[in-house]
Scaffold this motif. Structure first.
Motif, PDB file in Angstrom:
ATOM      1  N   GLU A 113     -28.230  -1.417  14.545  1.00  0.00           N
ATOM      2  CA  GLU A 113     -28.564  -0.027  14.201  1.00  0.00           C
ATOM      3  C   GLU A 113     -27.961   0.952  15.203  1.00  0.00           C
ATOM      4  O   GLU A 113     -27.475   2.032  14.830  1.00  0.00           O
ATOM      5  N   THR A 156     -34.874   8.456   6.718  1.00  0.00           N
ATOM      6  CA  THR A 156     -35.424   7.145   6.368  1.00  0.00           C
ATOM      7  C   THR A 156     -36.940   7.054   6.565  1.00  0.00           C
ATOM      8  O   THR A 156     -37.611   6.332   5.835  1.00  0.00           O
ATOM      9  N   LYS A 160     -37.911   8.933   3.267  1.00  0.00           N
ATOM     10  CA  LYS A 160     -37.760   7.568   2.737  1.00  0.00           C
ATOM     11  C   LYS A 160     -36.645   7.502   1.705  1.00  0.00           C
ATOM     12  O   LYS A 160     -36.786   6.931   0.616  1.00  0.00           O
ATOM     13  N   ALA A 162     -32.964   6.432   0.212  1.00  0.00           N
ATOM     14  CA  ALA A 162     -32.110   5.247   0.204  1.00  0.00           C
ATOM     15  C   ALA A 162     -30.744   5.623   0.760  1.00  0.00           C
ATOM     16  O   ALA A 162     -30.091   6.538   0.259  1.00  0.00           O
ATOM     17  N   ASP A 163     -30.323   4.903   1.800  1.00  0.00           N
ATOM     18  CA  ASP A 163     -29.037   5.209   2.452  1.00  0.00           C
ATOM     19  C   ASP A 163     -28.582   3.991   3.244  1.00  0.00           C
ATOM     20  O   ASP A 163     -28.299   4.072   4.440  1.00  0.00           O
ATOM     21  N   SER A 285     -24.008   4.664   0.300  1.00  0.00           N
ATOM     22  CA  SER A 285     -25.442   4.889   0.069  1.00  0.00           C
ATOM     23  C   SER A 285     -25.945   4.226  -1.200  1.00  0.00           C
ATOM     24  O   SER A 285     -27.153   4.067  -1.382  1.00  0.00           O
ATOM     25  N   SER A 365     -37.829   2.501  -0.880  1.00  0.00           N
ATOM     26  CA  SER A 365     -39.040   1.979  -0.234  1.00  0.00           C
ATOM     27  C   SER A 365     -40.310   2.712  -0.651  1.00  0.00           C
ATOM     28  O   SER A 365     -41.404   2.153  -0.551  1.00  0.00           O
ATOM     29  N   GLN A 383     -34.137  12.452  -2.094  1.00  0.00           N
ATOM     30  CA  GLN A 383     -32.725  12.167  -1.783  1.00  0.00           C
ATOM     31  C   GLN A 383     -31.968  13.476  -1.546  1.00  0.00           C
ATOM     32  O   GLN A 383     -31.150  13.584  -0.625  1.00  0.00           O
TER      33      GLN A 383
END
Length: 428
Positions: A113, A156, A160, A162-163, A285, A365, A383
């Motif tokens: 990360e 994130t 939350k 998505a990526d 993504s 998630s 998003q």
């Protein structure tokens, strides 16, 4: 004279000072897990993705930026330095948001990360390549990691979103942070002829273009590792790998065609070095989503077209507006990253339990089966918020960091020192 010489010898002292601060922070906050943790929680990253991403960071990004005729030492050297520094700093900054009992537990996943986060700084480096001094790069990098980690937490942790491949939080953020910093660092015109370079070094040589292709090819080969590294299931990993490869391949073919079409039948090496990679960003993504192999190919075609047209027509306009972009990061990372962000909004709005099955909650998630789970329309709005916050924080943060770095204490370059290794390196 002695003071001047000592000043030159110690010009990178702030760098070493910051490294010593990192030593203290690591002693205070960072620990290993005990053996029982690894028995209960096996490593959550896919095999080989850490090594592949590591190659991208140190070889791919480094060699890609060696295209300038007299700046290859700096491109490779400062890339190596910035990555080594920011990986340490990112490991701390990213995990300050999720500490357990004021302790950061370092794992191979957290290193991956941090590796991925360092890419934001290297993308920004591409925008200001040859335009910033070593100390300016240091201060920009330190500030950027803090703001980028905050943005990643928002994307994130709060939204939350998505990526999985970082096209929003890494590529888009790094590109627009870099453009904002470039705007803030822009040089004032001076009447002092001694500061005017006698030769324009903002361009390639035949040899430097060849070495830059080494970086392009390494990035192209390992990009599936970058996008798939943080996937959570075998199915996601396989889709991310396949979709990334197909998008890269389609972007490459499209790049060759469009480059020739806009250049009277001849290929432009700038396009071949960069736009061939745009498919990896544009699909990042959404690479673990059900986009269909045909969709991955279509995304690659769109990314290649968008990137080449950006290099041909948009980059010169940005230059005229006072926003230099040495490597064209807007065309490789910025616009393809935005394209990927827009696709996540569309795909989130269309996502259903019937379509994704049990993997819906691992990809999105917050879209769980319980009452607290988000509807697809709500996820799409989150998003959108992730894309908006990324661009906003990048532009503001980049502008502020550029203004800070522009002060005299960080030794801004003179006009005749731009794009030239001689200032910092012993040359043969």
């Amino acid at each position: 004279m002695v003071l001047s010489m000592n000043s030159k010898k110690m010009k990178f002292f702030p760098l070493m000072l910051f490294q010593l601060v990192l030593v203290v922070l690591f002693f205070v906050f960072v620990r290993y897990h005990d053996a029982s943790h690894y028995q209960k929680n096996p490593e959550q990253i896919q095999p080989g993705t850490f090594e592949g991403t590591h190659v991208m960071i140190f070889i791919g990004f480094g060699f890609l930026m060696t295209f300038l005729k007299k700046y290859s030492y700096s491109a490779l050297g400062f890339n190596w330095l910035l990555a080594a520094l920011t990986i340490q700093w990112a490991l701390l900054c990213q995990n300050f948001f999720t500490m357990e009992n004021n302790t950061i537990y370092v794992t191979k996943k957290s290193l991956l990360e941090a590796d991925i986060m360092s890419a934001t700084v290297l993308i920004t480096f591409g925008a200001i390549l040859g335009l910033a001094s070593g100390l300016q790069l240091l201060v920009i990098a330190v500030i950027e990691i803090v703001i980028a980690s905050l943005n990643l937490w928002l994307v994130t942790g709060v939204f939350k979103a998505a990526d999985v491949g970082g096209s929003i939080a890494i590529h888009t953020f790094g590109a627009y942070f870099g453009l904002a910093a470039s705007w803030a660092l822009r040089f004032k015109k001076t009447e002092d002829s001694s500061n005017t370079p006698t030769v324009d070094l903002n361009g390639p040589s035949y040899t430097s273009d060849v070495t830059a292709m080494i970086g392009s090819i390494f990035l192209w080969i390992y990009w599936p590792s970058f996008n798939s590294g943080l996937t959570q299931t075998p199915a996601e990993y396989e889709m991310a790998t396949v979709n990334t490869y197909l998008s890269l391949a389609a972007a490459t073919v499209t790049t060759f065609f469009v480059s020739s079409a806009v250049n009277h039948g001849k290929l432009d090496m700038v396009h071949i070095q960069n736009s061939t990679l745009a498919g990896g960003v544009a699909v990042g993504s959404v690479c673990n989503m059900h986009i269909n192999p045909g969709g991955a190919v279509l995304i690659g075609v769109a990314a290649g077209l968008l990137s080449v047209m950006g290099y041909k027509f948009l980059t010169p306009k940005l230059e005229k507006c006072g926003v230099p972009d040495t490597c064209g990061v807007n065309n490789l990372h910025g616009m393809p990253g935005l394209l990927s962000g827009v696709l996540t909004i569309l795909l989130a709005a269309l996502a259903t339990k019937e379509g994704y099955g049990t993997e819906l909650s691992s990809i999105f998630s917050a879209m769980t089966e319980d009452e607290a789970g988000r509807a697809s329309s709500s996820q799409a709005l989150y998003q959108l918020a992730a894309v908006g916050s990324t661009v906003g924080l990048a532009l503001v943060g980049g502008g502020v960091s550029g203004l800070v770095a522009r002060t005299s204490m960080f030794e801004p370059l003179k006009q005749n020192e731009k794009y030239d290794d001689e200032l910092n390196w012993e040359l043969p």
